[in-house]
Design a protein around this motif. Structure first.
Motif, PDB file in Angstrom:
ATOM      1  N   ASN A 196      -9.473  -3.988  -8.991  1.00  0.00           N
ATOM      2  CA  ASN A 196     -10.135  -4.889  -7.843  1.00  0.00           C
ATOM      3  C   ASN A 196     -10.568  -6.246  -8.077  1.00  0.00           C
ATOM      4  O   ASN A 196     -10.155  -7.134  -7.058  1.00  0.00           O
ATOM      5  N   ILE A 197     -10.908  -6.395  -9.244  1.00  0.00           N
ATOM      6  CA  ILE A 197     -11.094  -7.759  -9.593  1.00  0.00           C
ATOM      7  C   ILE A 197      -9.920  -8.604  -9.714  1.00  0.00           C
ATOM      8  O   ILE A 197      -9.960  -9.811  -9.012  1.00  0.00           O
ATOM      9  N   LEU A 198      -8.827  -8.240 -10.109  1.00  0.00           N
ATOM     10  CA  LEU A 198      -7.444  -8.742 -10.214  1.00  0.00           C
ATOM     11  C   LEU A 198      -6.996  -9.114  -8.704  1.00  0.00           C
ATOM     12  O   LEU A 198      -6.339  -9.980  -8.245  1.00  0.00           O
ATOM     13  N   PHE A 199      -7.251  -8.004  -7.850  1.00  0.00           N
ATOM     14  CA  PHE A 199      -6.689  -8.039  -6.613  1.00  0.00           C
ATOM     15  C   PHE A 199      -7.109  -9.221  -5.812  1.00  0.00           C
ATOM     16  O   PHE A 199      -6.617  -9.769  -4.862  1.00  0.00           O
ATOM     17  N   PHE A 200      -8.440  -9.422  -6.119  1.00  0.00           N
ATOM     18  CA  PHE A 200      -9.089 -10.392  -5.090  1.00  0.00           C
ATOM     19  C   PHE A 200      -9.552 -11.606  -5.826  1.00  0.00           C
ATOM     20  O   PHE A 200      -9.874 -12.511  -5.366  1.00  0.00           O
ATOM     21  N   ALA A 201      -9.079 -11.860  -7.391  1.00  0.00           N
ATOM     22  CA  ALA A 201      -9.062 -13.258  -8.004  1.00  0.00           C
ATOM     23  C   ALA A 201      -8.374 -13.999  -7.204  1.00  0.00           C
ATOM     24  O   ALA A 201      -7.270 -13.798  -6.888  1.00  0.00           O
ATOM     25  N   SER A 260       3.612   0.760 -16.308  1.00  0.00           N
ATOM     26  CA  SER A 260       4.772   1.511 -16.585  1.00  0.00           C
ATOM     27  C   SER A 260       4.993   2.713 -15.311  1.00  0.00           C
ATOM     28  O   SER A 260       5.854   3.397 -15.223  1.00  0.00           O
ATOM     29  N   THR A 261       3.680   2.952 -14.731  1.00  0.00           N
ATOM     30  CA  THR A 261       3.499   4.082 -13.457  1.00  0.00           C
ATOM     31  C   THR A 261       4.025   3.683 -12.127  1.00  0.00           C
ATOM     32  O   THR A 261       4.380   4.205 -11.334  1.00  0.00           O
ATOM     33  N   CYS A 262       3.359   2.435 -11.895  1.00  0.00           N
ATOM     34  CA  CYS A 262       2.743   2.024 -10.696  1.00  0.00           C
ATOM     35  C   CYS A 262       4.653   1.220 -10.259  1.00  0.00           C
ATOM     36  O   CYS A 262       5.047   0.325 -10.805  1.00  0.00           O
ATOM     37  N   PRO A 263       4.970   1.526  -9.069  1.00  0.00           N
ATOM     38  CA  PRO A 263       6.192   0.828  -8.761  1.00  0.00           C
ATOM     39  C   PRO A 263       6.272  -0.817  -8.593  1.00  0.00           C
ATOM     40  O   PRO A 263       5.111  -1.101  -7.839  1.00  0.00           O
ATOM     41  N   VAL A 264       7.064  -1.560  -9.062  1.00  0.00           N
ATOM     42  CA  VAL A 264       7.031  -2.861  -8.941  1.00  0.00           C
ATOM     43  C   VAL A 264       6.824  -3.357  -7.441  1.00  0.00           C
ATOM     44  O   VAL A 264       5.971  -4.327  -7.354  1.00  0.00           O
ATOM     45  N   GLU A 265       7.488  -2.764  -6.832  1.00  0.00           N
ATOM     46  CA  GLU A 265       7.532  -3.272  -5.375  1.00  0.00           C
ATOM     47  C   GLU A 265       6.060  -2.930  -4.682  1.00  0.00           C
ATOM     48  O   GLU A 265       5.919  -3.538  -3.553  1.00  0.00           O
ATOM     49  N   LEU A 266       5.176  -2.027  -5.591  1.00  0.00           N
ATOM     50  CA  LEU A 266       3.882  -1.850  -4.750  1.00  0.00           C
ATOM     51  C   LEU A 266       2.943  -2.840  -5.435  1.00  0.00           C
ATOM     52  O   LEU A 266       2.179  -3.528  -4.650  1.00  0.00           O
ATOM     53  N   ALA A 267       2.796  -3.062  -6.663  1.00  0.00           N
ATOM     54  CA  ALA A 267       2.084  -3.934  -7.455  1.00  0.00           C
ATOM     55  C   ALA A 267       2.219  -3.974  -8.728  1.00  0.00           C
ATOM     56  O   ALA A 267       2.855  -2.940  -9.410  1.00  0.00           O
ATOM     57  N   HIS A 268       2.113  -5.070  -9.341  1.00  0.00           N
ATOM     58  CA  HIS A 268       2.294  -5.258 -10.773  1.00  0.00           C
ATOM     59  C   HIS A 268       1.304  -6.257 -11.453  1.00  0.00           C
ATOM     60  O   HIS A 268       1.042  -7.307 -10.717  1.00  0.00           O
ATOM     61  N   ILE A 269       1.091  -6.193 -12.774  1.00  0.00           N
ATOM     62  CA  ILE A 269       0.144  -7.122 -13.216  1.00  0.00           C
ATOM     63  C   ILE A 269       1.142  -7.917 -14.503  1.00  0.00           C
ATOM     64  O   ILE A 269       2.061  -7.326 -15.298  1.00  0.00           O
ATOM     65  N   ASP A 282       0.579 -17.488 -19.807  1.00  0.00           N
ATOM     66  CA  ASP A 282      -0.519 -18.383 -20.439  1.00  0.00           C
ATOM     67  C   ASP A 282      -1.803 -17.571 -21.079  1.00  0.00           C
ATOM     68  O   ASP A 282      -2.927 -18.350 -20.785  1.00  0.00           O
ATOM     69  N   ARG A 283      -1.551 -16.499 -21.543  1.00  0.00           N
ATOM     70  CA  ARG A 283      -2.659 -15.601 -21.799  1.00  0.00           C
ATOM     71  C   ARG A 283      -3.727 -15.326 -20.547  1.00  0.00           C
ATOM     72  O   ARG A 283      -5.073 -14.977 -20.854  1.00  0.00           O
ATOM     73  N   ARG A 284      -3.384 -15.444 -19.506  1.00  0.00           N
ATOM     74  CA  ARG A 284      -4.077 -14.920 -18.418  1.00  0.00           C
ATOM     75  C   ARG A 284      -3.366 -14.074 -17.540  1.00  0.00           C
ATOM     76  O   ARG A 284      -2.063 -14.068 -17.202  1.00  0.00           O
ATOM     77  N   LEU A 285      -4.052 -12.958 -16.699  1.00  0.00           N
ATOM     78  CA  LEU A 285      -3.643 -11.939 -16.129  1.00  0.00           C
ATOM     79  C   LEU A 285      -3.711 -12.328 -14.584  1.00  0.00           C
ATOM     80  O   LEU A 285      -4.579 -12.900 -14.219  1.00  0.00           O
ATOM     81  N   PHE A 286      -2.692 -11.918 -13.845  1.00  0.00           N
ATOM     82  CA  PHE A 286      -2.821 -11.899 -12.433  1.00  0.00           C
ATOM     83  C   PHE A 286      -1.986 -10.826 -11.792  1.00  0.00           C
ATOM     84  O   PHE A 286      -1.167 -10.105 -12.470  1.00  0.00           O
ATOM     85  N   LEU A 287      -2.333 -10.491 -10.604  1.00  0.00           N
ATOM     86  CA  LEU A 287      -1.520  -9.043 -10.023  1.00  0.00           C
ATOM     87  C   LEU A 287      -1.017  -9.542  -8.712  1.00  0.00           C
ATOM     88  O   LEU A 287      -1.401 -10.384  -8.110  1.00  0.00           O
ATOM     89  N   THR A 288       0.290  -9.137  -8.567  1.00  0.00           N
ATOM     90  CA  THR A 288       1.002  -9.213  -7.497  1.00  0.00           C
ATOM     91  C   THR A 288       0.968  -7.810  -6.705  1.00  0.00           C
ATOM     92  O   THR A 288       0.979  -6.732  -7.124  1.00  0.00           O
ATOM     93  N   ALA A 289       1.132  -7.883  -5.426  1.00  0.00           N
ATOM     94  CA  ALA A 289       0.998  -6.607  -4.492  1.00  0.00           C
ATOM     95  C   ALA A 289       1.520  -7.085  -3.203  1.00  0.00           C
ATOM     96  O   ALA A 289       1.868  -8.095  -2.898  1.00  0.00           O
TER      97      ALA A 289
END
Length: 482
Positions: A17-22, A51-60, A64-71
């Motif tokens: 949730n944090i990544l989704f709305f970041a 490894s389990t979530c389809p990339v076309e659905l969402a991926h992290i 640069d040592r920082r995370l972001f989520l695409t959906a």
């Protein structure tokens, strides 16, 4: 949501949730602090998700040592939440139990390609979770046990929260068959379910029918059974057609089960189609559930006269409190979304609502309040503040324009009116006879007399409008003090 999945599943949803709305990429340190877990745990969670979530659905991704989520652009967080629940051990196990597979631990472990030792560890966490909901996990065979109403509500909420990703829950009865009953329910009760809430009610009904067919019948207390006669007498429910549901069971739905199916409608949201129907349903609570009515009346005083029409919000409170008729524990009332990003002003604070509820919590007629203060106050907080924001909108005059000459002339009249009044004063409504809700207009302006079943005021104008016509409108707008 914290009460519908295991602790590890909730942790994953929290950082998702944090990544989704970041609005910008986040460091792992920020995430570990926010969800209170170690770096190793976070890394393992992210690796498993990717490894389990389809990339076309969402991926992290990490950059640069920082995370972001695409959906995907066509999904919101609720859909991602449904995906996570559907792929949880709790969901898979619950579906097996719901289908009455009656598997032992070794059989279930073999079927789901997991070692019995690993499955025992998962069962311990699941058992702890179920215990919070006053349910028991029996291992011989695997079965969820407890009060049948609580078991049904557990399954209903789990399947509702996992939809639409999980799909429909039964191969034996279709949504269309249950929807035919819901349409009859709407016509009889004078309410309307939106497309999404209709699915929720259908899922809850499907759970009830499946449990009945499997032989798991509800067992109500004498007090709960007495409520059946009240509702059937007041709403004349004996004339409601249950034949679509009878067909699935191969026999008539019993009186007790009919009441339960009617009562679970209050776990969903629906709209009353008229103010007359709202008053009719409020009078039911006043006559048969006076303690609940008194509480709702007192809660509404928090609005301090800031709403012109309070019956709608009063009935919303009464409907919400009806949910606690059978379900006494917070864990089974899961309508407060712990993850939604809300933009609601704090006009009426949760503290003020809690103070009001505390007056009642030790009274024997309001025992459900003590266990559920937090969830009730959160729900009322959202309800009140959304209603107060809506009041600014509803104070404007809502006008339906009708012309005997057709659409082009209606648009012409709207243009003439708009030259005098902006949307701060007047809003045009499109539907004359909406099927989903009660009419939303306060006034009809027409170039010919019209006959309506409602008491809506009608102004008969000329084309083009005259000064006299605009003077009539000015008097109506001026009287509203917008």
């Amino acid at each position: 949501m914290k009460n519908i999945i295991t602790a590890s599943g909730y942790r994953k949803l929290k950082w998702l949730n944090i990544l989704f709305f970041a609005e910008k990429p986040l460091s792992k340190k920020e995430l570990t602090v926010a969800v209170e877990c170690s770096l190793n745990t976070l890394n393992a969670d992210i690796k498993l998700f990717n490894s389990t979530c389809p990339v076309e659905l969402a991926h992290i991704y990490e950059e640069d040592r920082r995370l972001f989520l695409t959906a995907a652009p066509d999904i919101n967080f609720d859909f991602l939440q449904a995906y996570m629940i559907t792929n949880s051990d709790l969901f898979v196990l619950s579906v097996s139990i719901f289908n009455d597979d009656k598997l032992t631990i070794p059989e279930w472990a073999e079927k789901n390609f997991i070692s019995p030792a690993s499955f025992y560890l998962k069962l311990k966490e699941i058992d702890t979770f179920l215990a919070r909901s006053r349910l028991i996990l029996n291992n011989k065979p695997l079965q969820i046990e407890g009060n049948e109403i609580n078991v049904r509500f557990y399954f209903s909420h789990l399947f509702i929260k996992s939809h639409p990703y999980s799909g429909w829950i039964s191969d034996e009865i279709s949504f269309e068959q249950i929807n035919r009953f819901i349409q009859k329910f709407e016509a009889k009760m004078g309410v309307y379910f939106s497309l999404s809430s209709r699915m929720e009610y259908a899922i809850a009904i499907c759970v009830c029918l499946t449990r009945i067919k499997q032989g798991y019948l509800a067992d109500l207390t004498p007090e709960e059974q007495r409520t059946i006669d009240d509702i059937y007498m007041y709403y004349d429910s004996k004339t409601l057609d249950f034949s679509d549901l009878d067909q699935f069971l191969g026999e008539p739905v019993s009186l007790m089960e009919r009441y339960i199916i009617l009562n679970i409608s209050f776990l969903c949201s629906f709209t009353d189609i008229s103010l007359e129907r709202i008053k009719f349903r409020i009078d039911y609570h006043k006559k048969f559930r006076n303690q609940r009515f008194i509480l709702a009346e007192d809660i509404v005083t928090l609005l301090d006269g800031r709403l012109k029409e309070t019956d709608t919000i009063k009935l919303a409170i009464l409907d919400y409190l009806t949910r606690f008729t059978f379900v006494k524990k917070t864990n089974l009332i899961l309508d407060v979304d712990h993850f939604s990003k809300k933009f609601i002003p704090d006009i009426i604070t949760i503290e003020a609502i809690l103070e009001k509820l505390q007056k009642y919590e030790r009274h024997p007629d309001y025992t459900f309040i003590r266990d559920n203060k937090k969830v009730i106050s959160a729900h009322l907080h959202d309800l009140f503040n959304v209603s107060l924001m809506n009041e600014l909108f509803t104070q404007r005059l809502h006008v339906k324009v009708i012309s005997k000459s057709g659409f082009l002339w209606e648009e012409y009249l709207k243009g003439q009116i708009r030259q005098h009044y902006s949307e701060e004063y007047l809003i045009f409504c499109e539907e004359l006879d909406p099927k989903e809700h009660a009419p939303q207009y306060d006034l009809i302006i027409s170039d010919a007399p019209v006959e309506l079943s409602s008491q809506t005021k009608v102004l008969v104008w000329h084309v083009p409008p005259t000064k006299r016509d605009f003077n009539q409108l000015e008097q109506i707008i001026g009287a509203r003090n917008v």
